[in-house]
Design a protein around this motif. Structure first.
Motif, PDB file in Angstrom:
ATOM      1  N   VAL A  31      39.839 -60.426  31.417  1.00  0.00           N
ATOM      2  CA  VAL A  31      39.134 -61.258  30.443  1.00  0.00           C
ATOM      3  C   VAL A  31      37.703 -60.760  30.321  1.00  0.00           C
ATOM      4  O   VAL A  31      36.977 -60.664  31.317  1.00  0.00           O
ATOM      5  CB  VAL A  31      39.161 -62.736  30.862  1.00  0.00           C
ATOM      6  CG1 VAL A  31      38.424 -63.598  29.832  1.00  0.00           C
ATOM      7  CG2 VAL A  31      40.603 -63.212  31.036  1.00  0.00           C
ATOM      8  N   GLU A  32      37.322 -60.471  29.124  1.00  0.00           N
ATOM      9  CA  GLU A  32      36.014 -59.868  28.855  1.00  0.00           C
ATOM     10  C   GLU A  32      34.863 -60.660  29.471  1.00  0.00           C
ATOM     11  O   GLU A  32      33.999 -60.096  30.157  1.00  0.00           O
ATOM     12  CB  GLU A  32      35.833 -59.754  27.342  1.00  0.00           C
ATOM     13  CG  GLU A  32      34.592 -59.034  26.886  1.00  0.00           C
ATOM     14  CD  GLU A  32      34.521 -58.979  25.372  1.00  0.00           C
ATOM     15  OE1 GLU A  32      33.537 -59.505  24.812  1.00  0.00           O
ATOM     16  OE2 GLU A  32      35.447 -58.415  24.759  1.00  0.00           O
ATOM     17  N   ALA A  49      34.497 -50.593  27.312  1.00  0.00           N
ATOM     18  CA  ALA A  49      35.239 -50.053  28.448  1.00  0.00           C
ATOM     19  C   ALA A  49      36.712 -50.437  28.370  1.00  0.00           C
ATOM     20  O   ALA A  49      37.599 -49.623  28.635  1.00  0.00           O
ATOM     21  CB  ALA A  49      34.630 -50.548  29.755  1.00  0.00           C
ATOM     22  N   LEU A  50      36.984 -51.668  27.981  1.00  0.00           N
ATOM     23  CA  LEU A  50      38.373 -52.125  27.855  1.00  0.00           C
ATOM     24  C   LEU A  50      39.107 -51.352  26.769  1.00  0.00           C
ATOM     25  O   LEU A  50      40.283 -50.996  26.932  1.00  0.00           O
ATOM     26  CB  LEU A  50      38.409 -53.626  27.565  1.00  0.00           C
ATOM     27  CG  LEU A  50      37.935 -54.546  28.702  1.00  0.00           C
ATOM     28  CD1 LEU A  50      37.938 -56.005  28.249  1.00  0.00           C
ATOM     29  CD2 LEU A  50      38.808 -54.377  29.946  1.00  0.00           C
ATOM     30  N   GLN A  51      38.429 -51.094  25.674  1.00  0.00           N
ATOM     31  CA  GLN A  51      39.045 -50.310  24.600  1.00  0.00           C
ATOM     32  C   GLN A  51      39.366 -48.900  25.077  1.00  0.00           C
ATOM     33  O   GLN A  51      40.435 -48.355  24.785  1.00  0.00           O
ATOM     34  CB  GLN A  51      38.102 -50.259  23.391  1.00  0.00           C
ATOM     35  CG  GLN A  51      37.937 -51.602  22.688  1.00  0.00           C
ATOM     36  CD  GLN A  51      36.841 -51.566  21.635  1.00  0.00           C
ATOM     37  OE1 GLN A  51      36.051 -50.623  21.549  1.00  0.00           O
ATOM     38  NE2 GLN A  51      36.778 -52.608  20.815  1.00  0.00           N
ATOM     39  N   PHE A  58      45.612 -47.281  30.775  1.00  0.00           N
ATOM     40  CA  PHE A  58      45.398 -48.032  32.009  1.00  0.00           C
ATOM     41  C   PHE A  58      45.638 -49.528  31.768  1.00  0.00           C
ATOM     42  O   PHE A  58      45.979 -50.265  32.690  1.00  0.00           O
ATOM     43  CB  PHE A  58      43.970 -47.838  32.537  1.00  0.00           C
ATOM     44  CG  PHE A  58      43.798 -46.576  33.325  1.00  0.00           C
ATOM     45  CD1 PHE A  58      44.136 -46.529  34.665  1.00  0.00           C
ATOM     46  CD2 PHE A  58      43.303 -45.423  32.732  1.00  0.00           C
ATOM     47  CE1 PHE A  58      43.983 -45.366  35.409  1.00  0.00           C
ATOM     48  CE2 PHE A  58      43.151 -44.261  33.450  1.00  0.00           C
ATOM     49  CZ  PHE A  58      43.490 -44.227  34.791  1.00  0.00           C
ATOM     50  N   LEU A  59      45.450 -49.939  30.512  1.00  0.00           N
ATOM     51  CA  LEU A  59      45.664 -51.329  30.135  1.00  0.00           C
ATOM     52  C   LEU A  59      46.690 -51.384  29.020  1.00  0.00           C
ATOM     53  O   LEU A  59      46.828 -50.439  28.245  1.00  0.00           O
ATOM     54  CB  LEU A  59      44.352 -51.974  29.658  1.00  0.00           C
ATOM     55  CG  LEU A  59      43.157 -51.927  30.601  1.00  0.00           C
ATOM     56  CD1 LEU A  59      41.953 -52.612  29.951  1.00  0.00           C
ATOM     57  CD2 LEU A  59      43.469 -52.568  31.943  1.00  0.00           C
ATOM     58  N   LYS A  60      47.413 -52.494  28.947  1.00  0.00           N
ATOM     59  CA  LYS A  60      48.349 -52.698  27.846  1.00  0.00           C
ATOM     60  C   LYS A  60      48.079 -54.064  27.224  1.00  0.00           C
ATOM     61  O   LYS A  60      47.569 -54.977  27.905  1.00  0.00           O
ATOM     62  CB  LYS A  60      49.794 -52.601  28.325  1.00  0.00           C
ATOM     63  CG  LYS A  60      50.202 -53.673  29.317  1.00  0.00           C
ATOM     64  CD  LYS A  60      51.656 -53.505  29.707  1.00  0.00           C
ATOM     65  CE  LYS A  60      52.101 -54.598  30.677  1.00  0.00           C
ATOM     66  NZ  LYS A  60      53.521 -54.462  31.058  1.00  0.00           N
ATOM     67  N   LEU A  66      44.590 -58.352  27.289  1.00  0.00           N
ATOM     68  CA  LEU A  66      44.773 -57.047  27.892  1.00  0.00           C
ATOM     69  C   LEU A  66      45.147 -57.223  29.366  1.00  0.00           C
ATOM     70  O   LEU A  66      44.550 -58.035  30.067  1.00  0.00           O
ATOM     71  CB  LEU A  66      43.502 -56.209  27.782  1.00  0.00           C
ATOM     72  CG  LEU A  66      43.232 -55.579  26.416  1.00  0.00           C
ATOM     73  CD1 LEU A  66      41.852 -54.944  26.395  1.00  0.00           C
ATOM     74  CD2 LEU A  66      44.298 -54.526  26.093  1.00  0.00           C
ATOM     75  N   MET A  67      46.136 -56.462  29.813  1.00  0.00           N
ATOM     76  CA  MET A  67      46.616 -56.553  31.179  1.00  0.00           C
ATOM     77  C   MET A  67      46.587 -55.167  31.815  1.00  0.00           C
ATOM     78  O   MET A  67      46.712 -54.154  31.132  1.00  0.00           O
ATOM     79  CB  MET A  67      48.054 -57.089  31.211  1.00  0.00           C
ATOM     80  CG  MET A  67      48.225 -58.437  30.560  1.00  0.00           C
ATOM     81  SD  MET A  67      49.975 -58.830  30.263  1.00  0.00           S
ATOM     82  CE  MET A  67      50.677 -58.589  31.882  1.00  0.00           C
TER      83      MET A  67
END
Length: 217
Positions: A31-32, A49-51, A58-60, A66-67
């Motif tokens: 969670v951002e 960074a999440l994008q 690394f994330l889906k 995002l997980m």
């Protein structure tokens, strides 16, 4: 707990490090706002960074969330195959280029790690440091960068195979054989010992997943 951002680490590195250390496991939602609070940075670099992590798989995404990604059976096998080839090369090159001081450091790390066999999480962290030190001993920067990416992806495997009963001590003995071969400047034996070590690690992980081995809790 809030982790203050240092100048040397950006939001991307902080999130990767948290995943690598097990703070976030495969399947956990990121969670951002929570990440911004945890690391003491604004939400904009966290969002970027999440994008980036999503682009790198690394994330889906699960709807709008995002997980941390989870590797399937085939992907795990593919990852170990690539790691064995690259890290086997690193061991081969280390046998040619490692300085005596680097070899002594590797031996010392193994002996220090014997005190951690009953603490698989601590041993796992130290194991990563050992393998990184071995990579550096190859003195090949291009290879080192590729191995850094592979080892980051290893974090998506979740629980360490070193938690399997008896695996920690066996792994350290395998480390010792690798470093002995490096010390003898026997590149082929170092490569073979490293690849055998990872083969045992992969087999152990498969047995854990199949419920055939107990783990240290």
């Amino acid at each position: 707990m809030v982790i203050k951002k240092t100048e040397a680490k950006d939001a991307y590195e902080l999130i990767i490090e948290a995943i690598d250390e097990g703070a976030y496991q495969p399947g956990d939602r990121l969670v951002e706002a929570e990440l911004a609070d945890r690391f003491g940075v604004s939400r904009t670099p966290i969002r970027e960074a999440l994008q980036r992590l999503e682009t790198q798989s690394f994330l889906k995404r699960d709807g709008r969330s995002l997980m941390v990604a989870t590797l399937d059976h085939n992907q795990i096998g593919e990852l170990y195959t690539v790691r064995a080839e690259l890290e086997g090369l690193a061991a081969f090159l280390a046998a040619q280029h490692a300085a005596p001081e680097e070899i002594r450091v590797l031996f010392n790390m193994i002996e220090n790690d014997r005190r951690l066999v009953d603490d698989p999480n601590a041993l796992s962290r130290s194991n990563r440091r050992f393998h990184n030190q071995l990579h550096l001993a190859s003195h090949n920067n291009f290879l080192i960068k590729q191995l850094q990416q592979v080892h980051r992806t290893m974090a998506l495997l979740g629980a360490t195979s070193l938690a399997a009963d008896g695996r920690g001590e066996a792994a350290l003995n395998e480390h010792y054989e690798i470093v002995q071969a490096i010390e003898r400047k026997d590149g082929e034996s170092a490569r073979d010992a490293l690849k055998t070590h990872l083969s045992f690690a992969f087999e152990t992980r498969l047995k854990i997943d199949a419920g055939e081995l107990s783990v240290i809790s």
